[in-house]
Design a protein around this motif. Structure first.
Motif, PDB file in Angstrom:
ATOM      1  N   HIS A  44       0.971  -0.850   0.147  1.00 15.35           N
ATOM      2  CA  HIS A  44       0.268   0.196   0.393  1.00 15.35           C
ATOM      3  C   HIS A  44       0.744   1.084   0.030  1.00 15.35           C
ATOM      4  O   HIS A  44       0.224   2.918  -1.056  1.00 15.35           O
ATOM      5  CB  HIS A  44      -0.753   0.324   1.508  1.00 15.35           C
ATOM      6  CG  HIS A  44      -1.859   0.959   1.303  1.00 15.35           C
ATOM      7  ND1 HIS A  44      -3.288   1.205   0.575  1.00 15.35           N
ATOM      8  CD2 HIS A  44      -2.432   2.332   2.007  1.00 15.35           C
ATOM      9  CE1 HIS A  44      -3.059   1.950   0.420  1.00 15.35           C
ATOM     10  NE2 HIS A  44      -3.360   2.712   1.564  1.00 15.35           N
ATOM     11  N   TRP A  45       2.128   1.048   0.696  1.00 15.42           N
ATOM     12  CA  TRP A  45       2.678   1.855   1.360  1.00 15.42           C
ATOM     13  C   TRP A  45       3.600   2.587  -1.241  1.00 15.42           C
ATOM     14  O   TRP A  45       3.771   3.746  -0.967  1.00 15.42           O
ATOM     15  CB  TRP A  45       3.869   1.826   1.544  1.00 15.42           C
ATOM     16  CG  TRP A  45       3.553   2.154   3.190  1.00 15.42           C
ATOM     17  CD1 TRP A  45       2.480   2.378   3.745  1.00 15.42           C
ATOM     18  CD2 TRP A  45       4.452   1.966   4.090  1.00 15.42           C
ATOM     19  NE1 TRP A  45       2.272   2.321   5.356  1.00 15.42           N
ATOM     20  CE2 TRP A  45       4.149   2.096   5.295  1.00 15.42           C
ATOM     21  CE3 TRP A  45       5.577   1.325   4.571  1.00 15.42           C
ATOM     22  CZ2 TRP A  45       4.565   1.690   7.023  1.00 15.42           C
ATOM     23  CZ3 TRP A  45       6.591   1.226   5.702  1.00 15.42           C
ATOM     24  CH2 TRP A  45       5.799   2.037   6.492  1.00 15.42           C
ATOM     25  N   LEU A  46       3.113   1.146  -1.408  1.00 10.35           N
ATOM     26  CA  LEU A  46       4.262   1.760  -2.765  1.00 10.35           C
ATOM     27  C   LEU A  46       3.520   2.153  -3.489  1.00 10.35           C
ATOM     28  O   LEU A  46       3.644   2.735  -4.630  1.00 10.35           O
ATOM     29  CB  LEU A  46       4.719   0.379  -3.814  1.00 10.35           C
ATOM     30  CG  LEU A  46       5.935  -0.388  -2.575  1.00 10.35           C
ATOM     31  CD1 LEU A  46       6.863  -1.230  -3.668  1.00 10.35           C
ATOM     32  CD2 LEU A  46       7.222   1.262  -2.397  1.00 10.35           C
ATOM     33  N   ILE A  47       2.222   1.743  -3.328  1.00 12.90           N
ATOM     34  CA  ILE A  47       0.835   2.453  -4.274  1.00 12.90           C
ATOM     35  C   ILE A  47      -0.110   3.775  -4.032  1.00 12.90           C
ATOM     36  O   ILE A  47       0.270   4.929  -4.974  1.00 12.90           O
ATOM     37  CB  ILE A  47      -0.155   1.472  -3.566  1.00 12.90           C
ATOM     38  CG1 ILE A  47      -0.534  -0.002  -4.844  1.00 12.90           C
ATOM     39  CG2 ILE A  47      -1.914   2.210  -4.533  1.00 12.90           C
ATOM     40  CD1 ILE A  47      -1.954  -1.082  -4.322  1.00 12.90           C
ATOM     41  N   VAL A  48       0.157   4.388  -2.610  1.00 12.94           N
ATOM     42  CA  VAL A  48       0.057   5.566  -2.039  1.00 12.94           C
ATOM     43  C   VAL A  48       1.250   6.447  -3.868  1.00 12.94           C
ATOM     44  O   VAL A  48       1.494   7.544  -3.685  1.00 12.94           O
ATOM     45  CB  VAL A  48       0.631   5.438  -0.266  1.00 12.94           C
ATOM     46  CG1 VAL A  48       1.162   7.440  -0.644  1.00 12.94           C
ATOM     47  CG2 VAL A  48      -0.579   5.121  -0.280  1.00 12.94           C
ATOM     48  N   SER A 105      -4.187   2.697 -12.356  1.00 13.39           N
ATOM     49  CA  SER A 105      -4.732   2.162 -11.468  1.00 13.39           C
ATOM     50  C   SER A 105      -4.166   1.009 -10.918  1.00 13.39           C
ATOM     51  O   SER A 105      -2.909   0.583 -11.080  1.00 13.39           O
ATOM     52  CB  SER A 105      -5.000   1.157 -12.807  1.00 13.39           C
ATOM     53  OG  SER A 105      -5.715  -0.878 -12.477  1.00 13.39           O
ATOM     54  N   PHE A 106      -4.784   0.979  -9.338  1.00 11.30           N
ATOM     55  CA  PHE A 106      -3.761   0.513  -7.768  1.00 11.30           C
ATOM     56  C   PHE A 106      -4.160  -0.771  -8.469  1.00 11.30           C
ATOM     57  O   PHE A 106      -2.983  -1.156  -7.650  1.00 11.30           O
ATOM     58  CB  PHE A 106      -5.239   0.510  -7.134  1.00 11.30           C
ATOM     59  CG  PHE A 106      -5.144   2.321  -6.526  1.00 11.30           C
ATOM     60  CD1 PHE A 106      -4.469   3.146  -7.208  1.00 11.30           C
ATOM     61  CD2 PHE A 106      -5.703   2.416  -5.654  1.00 11.30           C
ATOM     62  CE1 PHE A 106      -4.061   4.544  -7.257  1.00 11.30           C
ATOM     63  CE2 PHE A 106      -5.472   3.704  -5.497  1.00 11.30           C
ATOM     64  CZ  PHE A 106      -4.933   4.936  -5.726  1.00 11.30           C
ATOM     65  N   ASP A 107      -4.671  -1.440  -9.058  1.00 13.23           N
ATOM     66  CA  ASP A 107      -4.618  -3.100  -9.542  1.00 13.23           C
ATOM     67  C   ASP A 107      -3.447  -3.386 -10.993  1.00 13.23           C
ATOM     68  O   ASP A 107      -2.822  -4.181 -10.038  1.00 13.23           O
ATOM     69  CB  ASP A 107      -6.474  -3.329  -9.690  1.00 13.23           C
ATOM     70  CG  ASP A 107      -6.269  -5.120 -10.471  1.00 13.23           C
ATOM     71  OD1 ASP A 107      -6.586  -5.708  -8.984  1.00 13.23           O
ATOM     72  OD2 ASP A 107      -6.114  -5.106 -10.838  1.00 13.23           O
ATOM     73  N   LYS A 108      -3.637  -2.596 -11.330  1.00  8.23           N
ATOM     74  CA  LYS A 108      -1.986  -2.961 -12.274  1.00  8.23           C
ATOM     75  C   LYS A 108      -1.083  -2.653 -11.369  1.00  8.23           C
ATOM     76  O   LYS A 108       0.331  -2.436 -11.604  1.00  8.23           O
ATOM     77  CB  LYS A 108      -2.449  -1.505 -13.435  1.00  8.23           C
ATOM     78  CG  LYS A 108      -3.244  -1.771 -14.788  1.00  8.23           C
ATOM     79  CD  LYS A 108      -3.521  -1.434 -15.613  1.00  8.23           C
ATOM     80  CE  LYS A 108      -4.982  -1.508 -16.492  1.00  8.23           C
ATOM     81  NZ  LYS A 108      -4.938  -0.915 -17.187  1.00  8.23           N
ATOM     82  N   LEU A 141       2.388  -4.524 -10.441  1.00  5.71           N
ATOM     83  CA  LEU A 141       3.748  -4.290 -10.690  1.00  5.71           C
ATOM     84  C   LEU A 141       4.897  -4.782  -9.618  1.00  5.71           C
ATOM     85  O   LEU A 141       5.963  -4.816  -9.729  1.00  5.71           O
ATOM     86  CB  LEU A 141       3.953  -3.036 -11.489  1.00  5.71           C
ATOM     87  CG  LEU A 141       5.015  -1.886 -12.077  1.00  5.71           C
ATOM     88  CD1 LEU A 141       5.704  -3.018 -13.279  1.00  5.71           C
ATOM     89  CD2 LEU A 141       4.884  -0.800 -12.842  1.00  5.71           C
ATOM     90  N   ILE A 142       4.297  -4.746  -8.397  1.00  4.44           N
ATOM     91  CA  ILE A 142       5.754  -4.054  -7.215  1.00  4.44           C
ATOM     92  C   ILE A 142       6.456  -5.321  -7.342  1.00  4.44           C
ATOM     93  O   ILE A 142       7.130  -5.135  -6.906  1.00  4.44           O
ATOM     94  CB  ILE A 142       4.653  -3.599  -6.434  1.00  4.44           C
ATOM     95  CG1 ILE A 142       4.019  -2.650  -5.500  1.00  4.44           C
ATOM     96  CG2 ILE A 142       5.319  -4.304  -4.452  1.00  4.44           C
ATOM     97  CD1 ILE A 142       2.726  -1.866  -5.130  1.00  4.44           C
ATOM     98  N   ILE A 179       3.900   4.209 -17.754  1.00  2.00           N
ATOM     99  CA  ILE A 179       3.356   3.253 -18.205  1.00  2.00           C
ATOM    100  C   ILE A 179       2.579   2.649 -18.814  1.00  2.00           C
ATOM    101  O   ILE A 179       1.722   2.480 -19.186  1.00  2.00           O
ATOM    102  CB  ILE A 179       4.932   3.267 -18.521  1.00  2.00           C
ATOM    103  CG1 ILE A 179       6.644   5.036 -19.891  1.00  2.00           C
ATOM    104  CG2 ILE A 179       4.907   2.411 -20.635  1.00  2.00           C
ATOM    105  CD1 ILE A 179       7.367   4.055 -19.516  1.00  2.00           C
ATOM    106  N   ARG A 180       3.280   1.460 -17.597  1.00  2.00           N
ATOM    107  CA  ARG A 180       2.306  -0.089 -17.684  1.00  2.00           C
ATOM    108  C   ARG A 180       0.992   0.375 -16.799  1.00  2.00           C
ATOM    109  O   ARG A 180      -0.019  -0.963 -16.992  1.00  2.00           O
ATOM    110  CB  ARG A 180       3.099  -0.754 -17.366  1.00  2.00           C
ATOM    111  CG  ARG A 180       4.656  -0.906 -18.359  1.00  2.00           C
ATOM    112  CD  ARG A 180       5.584  -1.852 -17.523  1.00  2.00           C
ATOM    113  NE  ARG A 180       5.287  -3.310 -17.366  1.00  2.00           N
ATOM    114  CZ  ARG A 180       6.010  -4.083 -16.400  1.00  2.00           C
ATOM    115  NH1 ARG A 180       7.313  -3.933 -16.176  1.00  2.00           N
ATOM    116  NH2 ARG A 180       4.958  -5.016 -16.097  1.00  2.00           N
TER     117      ARG A 180
END
Length: 440
Positions: A362-366, A377-380, A384-385, A415-416
């Motif tokens: 979640h930290w990386l998504i934020v 997209s948070f799902d994408k 990727l993480i 990009i992705r």
């Protein structure tokens, strides 16, 4: 970007400093021959984040990325009650850290000091955990032990403000989170499971705000007269109702009722689902009052019409779905509900380590996606993480290098991980920025 540096410092703090503090309490590492508390935390949490089904060999490979040469057999021997406690306490430290963006994503959210979404998700545990986390039992029960994760997410900045494990049999309405004093000027958005008039009164006394669904069976007072909610709504000559009412019998709560009639096709689907659920659970048909309530949606709030329009209230409540999507990412990509240990201790150790990894996710998504543009997209992003976790593990001793890895993640994400453009219905962010796009 400030958020990149903030998260880089947070990651180093967790794995290099908090791990040492937690080890002094739990003594997971006593003799430092191979693992230190830092490398132990890094190896297990990051290996399970990169690959939730990671075995001893996978964790040993992640340990090598962290600078520790250890065999898969030695990894398997690390599982113990102390290691389980180590990850559990470390999770508490992580949740206590403030990781959020300072950039505004929608004007409507900036009206509040915090927009707190609250919800829970249930996870079945090994039967050995029954004493601490008993299940509710009953028809369809899958086991004797279930944990309910009470979780709170600030929609304004993306921060996880709470992850509180509770027994599965505990109702949401009775959670300790109901008694927590909210910051002045904040808004709490909760579903029907948390509805309590006394809790709403407490929120109001704290000079905070609430937005919640209402039980259809509740009685309301309008101009000193008592009414059944749905019966009163059906007598109104309008599709949308915005009315000050009072709730409760002795200590009445004055609040604003916002109600609107849903399209017939939605009401019909609700009635069909209600009948099916009632037959499965009780073998009986639902009451006439329950079926009549399917035609309406109703919310209550202490925000005035000047503070929040009807469309804005509906859009804010609909945004509560974001915490459901958070649980979905945790279960789909971090697999926090996966029970795969050969022993109960191994299973619970991996559970707590995966949950720590879910917080890192979640930290990386934020860091990469919670921005004013919100085009990702948070799902994408969650998919990727795992690809950058090993590189992250190799650079955790240097904040500048961690920041470089996070910059690389952000460039890849730009990009992705673009959100798929919607041709018809607007998404949550579009509605938050322009509530007039709401269809009904």
């Amino acid at each position: 970007m400030k958020i990149l540096t903030k998260v880089a410092h947070a990651l180093q703090t967790v794995f290099c400093h908090h791990a040492e503090e937690v080890n002094r309490e739990t003594r997971a590492v006593i003799r430092r021959r191979k693992f230190t508390p830092a490398s132990l935390a890094e190896s297990f949490i990051l290996a399970l984040l990169a690959k939730p089904e990671a075995n001893g060999e996978d964790i040993a490979l992640m340990a090598a990325a962290c600078g520790v040469n250890i065999s898969p057999q030695a990894v398997e021997q690390r599982y113990s009650p102390r290691l389980c406690d180590f990850f559990r306490v470390l999770l508490t430290k992580m949740v206590g850290m403030v990781i959020q963006t300072d950039e505004a994503i929608a004007e409507i959210l900036e009206r509040f000091t915090e927009v707190r979404l609250i919800d829970s998700s249930s996870i079945q545990l090994p039967d050995c955990m029954e004493e601490e986390f008993p299940a509710c039992g009953g028809r369809g029960s899958g086991g004797r032990s279930v944990m309910k994760l009470q979780t709170e997410l600030d929609l304004r900045g993306g921060q996880i403000t709470c992850i509180q494990p509770e027994p599965g049999k505990s109702p949401d309405q009775g959670t300790q989170r109901q008694t927590v004093t909210l910051p002045q000027g904040s808004l709490r958005i909760a579903d029907l499971g948390y509805f309590s008039i006394s809790v709403l009164q407490t929120i109001q006394l704290a000079k905070a705000y609430y937005l919640t669904r209402l039980q259809h069976s509740i009685k309301i007072h309008v101009e000193q007269k008592k009414h059944s909610l749905v019966e009163w709504l059906n007598r109104q000559q309008t599709q949308v109702v915005d009315q000050m009412v009072e709730l409760g019998s002795q200590h009445r709560l004055s609040c604003r009722l916002i109600a609107w009639r849903v399209p017939p096709e939605i009401a019909n689907r609700r009635r069909a689902k209600l009948r099916a659920n009632a037959l499965n659970k009780t073998g009986r048909q639902p009451s006439a009052a329950s079926l009549a309530a399917c035609e309406w949606e109703f919310l209550v709030t202490n925000l005035t019409a000047e503070q929040l329009t009807i469309n804005e209230a509906i859009v804010l409540y609909r945004s509560r779905w974001q915490i459901e999507l958070l649980f979905k990412r945790w279960k789909s990509y971090c697999q926090i509900d996966r029970l795969d240990g050969r022993t109960d201790i191994m299973t619970m150790t991996r559970f707590w380590a995966r949950l720590c990894g879910a917080v890192v996710q979640h930290w990386l998504i934020v860091t990469t996606g919670w921005s004013p543009m919100l085009t990702l997209s948070f799902d994408k992003l969650a998919k990727l993480i795992p690809g950058i976790v090993s590189e992250l593990a190799s650079n955790l001793k240097d904040v500048a290098q961690i920041t470089t890895v996070l910059c690389k993640l952000k460039k890849q994400a730009d990009i992705r991980c673009r959100r798929t453009k919607r041709k018809k219905r607007p998404g949550t962010i579009e509605l938050l920025r322009n509530p007039e796009l709401l269809e009904y």
